[in-house]
Design an enzyme around this catalytic site. Sequence first.
Site, PDB file in Angstrom:
ATOM      1  N   GLY A  25       0.815  -1.215   0.000  1.00 25.41           N
ATOM      2  CA  GLY A  25       0.000   0.000   0.000  1.00 25.41           C
ATOM      3  C   GLY A  25       0.848   1.264   0.000  1.00 25.41           C
ATOM      4  O   GLY A  25       0.537   2.238  -0.682  1.00 25.41           O
ATOM      5  N   ASN A  26       1.939   1.223   0.768  1.00 23.43           N
ATOM      6  CA  ASN A  26       2.789   2.415   0.877  1.00 23.43           C
ATOM      7  C   ASN A  26       3.519   2.752  -0.417  1.00 23.43           C
ATOM      8  O   ASN A  26       3.939   3.887  -0.616  1.00 23.43           O
ATOM      9  CB  ASN A  26       3.820   2.221   1.982  1.00 23.43           C
ATOM     10  CG  ASN A  26       3.145   2.143   3.333  1.00 23.43           C
ATOM     11  OD1 ASN A  26       2.306   2.963   3.640  1.00 23.43           O
ATOM     12  ND2 ASN A  26       3.495   1.139   4.112  1.00 23.43           N
ATOM     13  N   LYS A  29      -9.616  -6.774  11.313  1.00 22.70           N
ATOM     14  CA  LYS A  29      -9.005  -5.845  10.352  1.00 22.70           C
ATOM     15  C   LYS A  29      -9.781  -4.524  10.300  1.00 22.70           C
ATOM     16  O   LYS A  29     -10.926  -4.480   9.852  1.00 22.70           O
ATOM     17  CB  LYS A  29      -8.998  -6.535   8.975  1.00 22.70           C
ATOM     18  CG  LYS A  29      -8.485  -5.687   7.852  1.00 22.70           C
ATOM     19  CD  LYS A  29      -6.984  -5.601   7.843  1.00 22.70           C
ATOM     20  CE  LYS A  29      -6.507  -4.677   6.736  1.00 22.70           C
ATOM     21  NZ  LYS A  29      -5.108  -4.315   6.881  1.00 22.70           N
ATOM     22  N   LYS A  72      -3.255  -9.050   1.619  1.00 21.58           N
ATOM     23  CA  LYS A  72      -2.689  -9.124   0.264  1.00 21.58           C
ATOM     24  C   LYS A  72      -1.421  -9.979   0.183  1.00 21.58           C
ATOM     25  O   LYS A  72      -1.161 -10.602  -0.842  1.00 21.58           O
ATOM     26  CB  LYS A  72      -2.435  -7.728  -0.322  1.00 21.58           C
ATOM     27  CG  LYS A  72      -1.261  -6.979   0.286  1.00 21.58           C
ATOM     28  CD  LYS A  72      -0.212  -6.643  -0.736  1.00 21.58           C
ATOM     29  CE  LYS A  72       1.049  -6.061  -0.190  1.00 21.58           C
ATOM     30  NZ  LYS A  72       1.296  -5.810   1.185  1.00 21.58           N
ATOM     31  N   LYS A 106       3.974 -10.945   5.832  1.00 19.75           N
ATOM     32  CA  LYS A 106       4.954 -11.131   4.747  1.00 19.75           C
ATOM     33  C   LYS A 106       5.828 -12.345   5.014  1.00 19.75           C
ATOM     34  O   LYS A 106       6.094 -13.152   4.128  1.00 19.75           O
ATOM     35  CB  LYS A 106       5.843  -9.885   4.598  1.00 19.75           C
ATOM     36  CG  LYS A 106       5.083  -8.657   4.145  1.00 19.75           C
ATOM     37  CD  LYS A 106       6.039  -7.502   3.880  1.00 19.75           C
ATOM     38  CE  LYS A 106       5.331  -6.168   3.992  1.00 19.75           C
ATOM     39  NZ  LYS A 106       4.075  -6.060   3.247  1.00 19.75           N
TER      40      LYS A 106
HETATM   41  P1  ADP Z   1       2.799  -2.895   3.075  1.00 18.62           P
HETATM   42  O1  ADP Z   1       1.742  -1.887   2.803  1.00 18.62           O
HETATM   43  O2  ADP Z   1       3.936  -2.809   2.141  1.00 18.62           O
HETATM   44  O3  ADP Z   1       2.259  -4.286   3.261  1.00 18.62           O
HETATM   45  P2  ADP Z   1       3.202  -2.831   5.959  1.00 18.62           P
HETATM   46  O4  ADP Z   1       3.104  -1.537   6.688  1.00 18.62           O
HETATM   47  O5  ADP Z   1       2.114  -3.814   6.115  1.00 18.62           O
HETATM   48  O6  ADP Z   1       3.455  -2.423   4.447  1.00 18.62           O
HETATM   49  O7  ADP Z   1       4.569  -3.572   6.328  1.00 18.62           O
HETATM   50  C1  ADP Z   1       5.805  -2.893   6.242  1.00 18.62           C
HETATM   51  C2  ADP Z   1       6.176  -2.281   7.601  1.00 18.62           C
HETATM   52  O8  ADP Z   1       6.516  -3.296   8.527  1.00 18.62           O
HETATM   53  C3  ADP Z   1       7.383  -1.392   7.604  1.00 18.62           C
HETATM   54  O9  ADP Z   1       7.066  -0.084   7.245  1.00 18.62           O
HETATM   55  C4  ADP Z   1       7.876  -1.478   9.063  1.00 18.62           C
HETATM   56  O10 ADP Z   1       7.461  -0.335   9.770  1.00 18.62           O
HETATM   57  C5  ADP Z   1       7.148  -2.677   9.633  1.00 18.62           C
HETATM   58  N1  ADP Z   1       7.963  -3.673  10.320  1.00 18.62           N
HETATM   59  C6  ADP Z   1       7.554  -4.320  11.428  1.00 18.62           C
HETATM   60  N2  ADP Z   1       8.470  -5.210  11.826  1.00 18.62           N
HETATM   61  C7  ADP Z   1       9.494  -5.149  10.947  1.00 18.62           C
HETATM   62  C8  ADP Z   1      10.728  -5.857  10.831  1.00 18.62           C
HETATM   63  N3  ADP Z   1      11.075  -6.815  11.685  1.00 18.62           N
HETATM   64  N4  ADP Z   1      11.536  -5.527   9.801  1.00 18.62           N
HETATM   65  C9  ADP Z   1      11.190  -4.573   8.933  1.00 18.62           C
HETATM   66  N5  ADP Z   1      10.027  -3.875   8.981  1.00 18.62           N
HETATM   67  C10 ADP Z   1       9.162  -4.161   9.971  1.00 18.62           C
HETATM   68 MG    MG Z   2       0.784  -4.822   4.859  1.00 20.37          MG
END
Ligand code: ADP
Ligand code: MG
Length: 317
Positions: free
Chosen positions: A11-12, A129, A217, A279
């Site tokens: 999303g970002n 959610k 997603k 992820k």
């Molecule tokens: P997306 O929209 O890409 O799915 P998310 O916000 O769901 O993004 O996931 C990415 C975020 O996960 C990063 O911006 C970071 O702040 C967070 N994060 C949490 N734990 C970790 C970690 N162990 N390593 C890296 N990022 C992390």
């Molecule tokens: Mg996410």
Amino acid sequence: MGKMAVIAVGGNAILEADETGSAEAQLENIRITCSHIANMIKKDFTVVITHGNGPQVGNILLRNDIAEGIAPVMPMDVCVAESQGQIGYMIQQTLLNELKKIGIKARVTSLITQVVVDPNDDAFENPTKPIGPYYPESEAERLARKKGWTMMEDVARQGFRRVVPSPEPKEIVECETIKRLVQGEDDRNIIIAAGGGGVPVIKTEQGLIGAEAVVDKDFASSVLATSINADMLIMLTDVPCVAINFGKSQQEYLSHMTVAEATKYLKEGHFPPGSMGPKIVSAINFLENGGNEVIITTPENLEEAMDQKKGTRMVLG
Ligand code: ADP
Ligand code: MG
């Protein structure tokens, strides 16, 4: 045919938290991401793109809310499909333009995708959610009564939000179509699918029906990647690498991680449920079900990550 990669765009990478969400802002972010994906396609990768939809579906729900009584309110599944259309269109046009700039001929098509979920999934008993706008407490109570919504307080933002179930994706309905399109004689079909985790549907005696839920997603991307036999799953987000002790003074970025290490770190709590957790779980599932390689990084690092110079690379072991 070159290696096949499912690329999940976070999303970002489409809409940064501090941006307004105008079509122009989204298109510019998408253009940057697509320029990197285009370079991968130039290197002969067969690519299937998936994407998030959090902010976009939130705005669709908000518009529904404001227009209530004037235009018919659409159910959640229809809103997810609508977000696939919006975002898919933007990626499809932008990627085509970026490919043209570097002299690559390809067809780019987005596909409205349904994802089967189990009506007995525990998630339906326990919605988690948050989606859509923030409401004051009195309005949240009214909505809960009137619409049967589950509302949850977000203490940090001082408001209440609707929460919906986020069940596990079981099967991608259009998977065979996607597979044939990308695995045909002509490997220049680039497909955008399973946007926003796909439209959640349940199987009934009467056929498929939409569910009031959202699918993660990353989980949907992993199921898609497995079912089309992709070699790689790439998750593009806003951090260059996966870290352990994320956000702490001992934070350490990992360039390489095995499934065994990932499982251990997951148990130790390094990857929270709402962000990095899905992820990592998706990566583990993909690798344990025949996938070769997972990469997690930013869109900007994509090319160097393919050469193992940037990002976090995950393999079985
Ligand atoms: P997306 O929209 O890409 O799915 P998310 O916000 O769901 O993004 O996931 C990415 C975020 O996960 C990063 O911006 C970071 O702040 C967070 N994060 C949490 N734990 C970790 C970690 N162990 N390593 C890296 N990022 C992390
Ligand atoms: Mg996410």
